[in-house]
Design a protein around this motif. Sequence first.
Motif, PDB file in Angstrom:
ATOM      1  N   PHE A 141      26.016  -5.763 -10.049  1.00 30.75           N
ATOM      2  CA  PHE A 141      25.440  -5.380  -8.828  1.00 30.75           C
ATOM      3  C   PHE A 141      25.315  -3.776  -8.617  1.00 30.75           C
ATOM      4  N   THR A 162      20.476  -6.714  -8.021  1.00 25.78           N
ATOM      5  CA  THR A 162      21.399  -7.551  -8.627  1.00 25.78           C
ATOM      6  C   THR A 162      20.756  -7.746  -9.941  1.00 25.78           C
ATOM      7  N   TYR A 180      21.264 -10.353 -13.669  1.00 24.74           N
ATOM      8  CA  TYR A 180      21.967 -11.296 -13.988  1.00 24.74           C
ATOM      9  C   TYR A 180      22.109 -11.744 -15.651  1.00 24.74           C
ATOM     10  N   GLN A 199      30.248  -9.568 -10.539  1.00 23.87           N
ATOM     11  CA  GLN A 199      30.955 -10.967  -9.857  1.00 23.87           C
ATOM     12  C   GLN A 199      31.265 -11.737 -10.765  1.00 23.87           C
ATOM     13  N   SER A 222      21.916 -13.808  -3.545  1.00 21.91           N
ATOM     14  CA  SER A 222      21.416 -12.896  -4.658  1.00 21.91           C
ATOM     15  C   SER A 222      20.098 -11.976  -4.433  1.00 21.91           C
TER      16      SER A 222
END
Lengths: 113, 114
Positions: free
Chosen positions: A34, A49, A51, A91, B99
């Motif tokens: 993030f 964000t 991933y 995270q 998210s």
Amino acid sequence: EDQVTQSPEALRLQEGESSSLNCSYTVSGLRGLFWYRQDPGKGPEFLFTLYSAGEEKEKERLKATLTKKESFLHITAPKPEDSATYLCAVQAATSSGTYKYIFGTGTRLKVLA
Amino acid sequence: SAVISQKPSRDICQRGTSLTIQCQVDSQVTMMFWYRQQPGQSLTLIATANQGSEATYESGFVIDKFPISRPNLTFSTLTVSNLSPEDSSIYLCSVDGGSVDGYTFGSGTRLTVV
């Protein structure tokens, strides 16, 4: 040990001078990375964000990218109003099945008119 | 995304006293998070507050020093007890927006202990 490191600690740019901020991380079980912006006297404001490696996100003059070991926040033709501290956070999954959020110490950006 | 009202925004307290910080969220959330941000350092998670159960504290933080209240799904308080100058910091509450929105933070409470 899980760790997030941001560089540089501080950056001064002239208006219009593009640059990049770096966030390198060492975590097991990365769930997401993030980026936040924090203005003085305020809480962090969510930006992006990411991933998976190769992913990119853009918002106005900001573009965030992610590799397996680091993320970059590219600032194109910055303006004085982009001056802020930019925080990176990861995270990560824990062994107990929960997740934890680990913040870097931030990059203080100052854009001069 | 959620909107969090945090107060007070700042306070100056005498050592040995306590300060209670309040956070109100405009929507119901399961978990609320309390962070400390010391000068020049990253945000450190103090505890996670779930409604109807005891808060979960991170290593280095204890309930006697940082008692947390979570009476309902929109409100939480953090008390910093028996203040010392080392407690001078910014304290932030946060909720997970998922998210799309990431974490939403309150505006922070700047505590100075004299």
